[in-house]
Design an enzyme around this catalytic site. Structure first.
Site, short mmCIF file in Angstrom:
data_model
loop_
_atom_site.label_atom_id
_atom_site.label_comp_id
_atom_site.label_asym_id
_atom_site.label_seq_id
_atom_site.Cartn_x
_atom_site.Cartn_y
_atom_site.Cartn_z
N CYS A 282 24.99 9.55 -44.28
CA CYS A 282 23.65 9.73 -44.83
C CYS A 282 23.30 8.45 -45.59
O CYS A 282 23.98 8.08 -46.55
CB CYS A 282 23.66 10.93 -45.77
SG CYS A 282 22.11 11.18 -46.62
N CYS B 74 12.18 6.32 -55.05
CA CYS B 74 11.24 7.02 -54.18
C CYS B 74 9.94 7.27 -54.93
O CYS B 74 9.95 7.50 -56.13
CB CYS B 74 11.86 8.36 -53.74
SG CYS B 74 10.89 9.21 -52.48
N CYS C 275 14.13 16.74 -57.00
CA CYS C 275 14.93 15.65 -56.45
C CYS C 275 15.28 14.60 -57.50
O CYS C 275 14.41 14.09 -58.21
CB CYS C 275 14.16 15.01 -55.30
SG CYS C 275 15.05 13.65 -54.54
#
Ligand code: SAH
Length: 342
Positions: free
Chosen positions: A106, A113, A120
């Site tokens: 991953c 972000c 998150c």
């Protein structure tokens, strides 16, 4: 003059760069193979290239390394999490998951972000910059070197929103899958997005053969907007329309990611709404318990995921309950980077 990041060049770009330097085109393929097949990241070690050309390469190009800052291996499963430092001092996370069917990596696509999903950890630490194609490739190369394992599956689900760094991600995939390089099949790549609708249409047009994953997390617009600000820009109807287009255009099944969260999206009514939304769509649902993030209070009650899955199945929707891997090493994206920044 600033040196060009050579690992971010696709073969064509490398060919034209060499031609501009007055070199023969075929040299590009040789260098491309040194970098991407032999993974030699030092021009001096490219022994079938003349010393003169090596000097010239050093003057014009740089090879940006990735440095392992931290490595955490899970005691409960085979998951290993890496915190890598980039050449400019920023950090990204990469997670290696070893399954019986192969090794999955991953990787991150951005430093931080912008999307601001409430649950998150990546969103909490904020956005810094996009990753270059070379920095995505190097997460694979370094991890394969450090772990000694060969990556068979790649997931773009680490830190960042891949479709918000569209051009670099596409170039990365192009370099990765090139037959003269890694020749990595894009059928073994999954790309996860929070739902940047215009980019889903663009991706569909490229017909790359990868698996598109949509972080849905709710079938209700007001609930989804609460936890995912992107829903205010592109709501569920627009998102599902884009997904249907993607499936029709590519013939590929879509995966919907759904973290079951108490008091947010876990009720029977939520499951029914999800089943109604997805009925007739060629898709698969991945259910996960929410990963605990220190700054947030989101939880998943024991059995909540299994119960939700049961309710969906009764309504004809297939769902997989995903195991949480590496729960002892903070494998939820963004947690290591955020801690390193503190
Ligand atoms: N930006 C992309 C990819 C990165 S996030 C996206 O949104 O899809 C990778 C996946 O982890 C997404 O499905 C995301 O919604 C999910 N995720 C993020 N934080 C989580 C948490 N605390 N618990 C469970 N899933 C989480």
């Amino acid at each position: 003059m600033e040196k060009t990041d050579i690992l971010s060049l696709d073969l064509q770009e490398l060919q034209s760069a060499l031609e501009k330097m007055g070199e023969k085109k075929f040299r590009a393929k040789q260098i491309f193979q040194w970098l991407h097949v032999k993974r030699v990241l030092d021009f001096d070690k490219m022994t079938d290239i003349s010393i003169q050309l090596r000097e010239c390469l050093k003057e014009n190009f740089c090879i940006n390394g990735l440095f392992m800052q931290k490595r955490l291996a899970s005691c409960i499963d085979n998951t290993v999490k890496y915190l890598y430092r980039l050449h400019d001092g920023n950090f990204v996370e990469t997670v290696l998951m070893q399954y019986h069917y192969g090794n999955s990596l991953c990787i991150s696509t951005q430093v931080g972000c912008k999307m601001g999903c409430r649950f998150c950890a990546s969103a909490i630490a904020g956005f810094v910059r996009n990753l270059e194609p070379s920095e995505m490739l190097m997460q694979i190369y370094e991890t394969e070197k450090n772990s000694g394992v060969k990556i068979s599956n790649l997931v773009l689900m680490g830190i960042g929103e891949p479709l918000d760094n569209f051009d670099n991600v596409m170039k990365f995939l192009n370099i990765l899958s090139h037959k003269d390089g890694n020749n990595f099949s894009l059928r073994h790549v999954s790309l996860s997005t929070c739902g940047l609708v215009p980019k889903i249409y663009e991706l569909a047009g490229l017909k790359l053969g990868l698996t598109l994953c949509i972080s849905l997390h709710s079938a209700d617009n007001s609930a989804r907007s609460e936890i995912m600000p992107v829903n205010c820009a592109y709501n569920i109807d627009e998102l599902v329309k884009a997904c249907k287009y993607y499936i029709a255009e590519t013939g590929r099944r879509i995966t919907f990611e759904y973290a079951v969260i108490d008091n947010v999206n876990s009720s029977d009514k939520d499951a029914d709404k999800l089943a109604d939304l997805l009925r007739g769509i060629n898709c698969h649902v991945n259910l996960i318990p929410v990963n605990k993030v220190k700054e947030r209070n989101y939880r998943t009650a024991k059995n909540a995921v299994a119960e939700f899955a049961g309710r969906l199945e009764k309504r004809g929707i297939n769902a997989t309950v995903r195991r949480t891997l590496g729960s002892d090493i903070e494998a939820a994206c963004g947690q290591l980077r955020r801690d390193a920044l503190k």
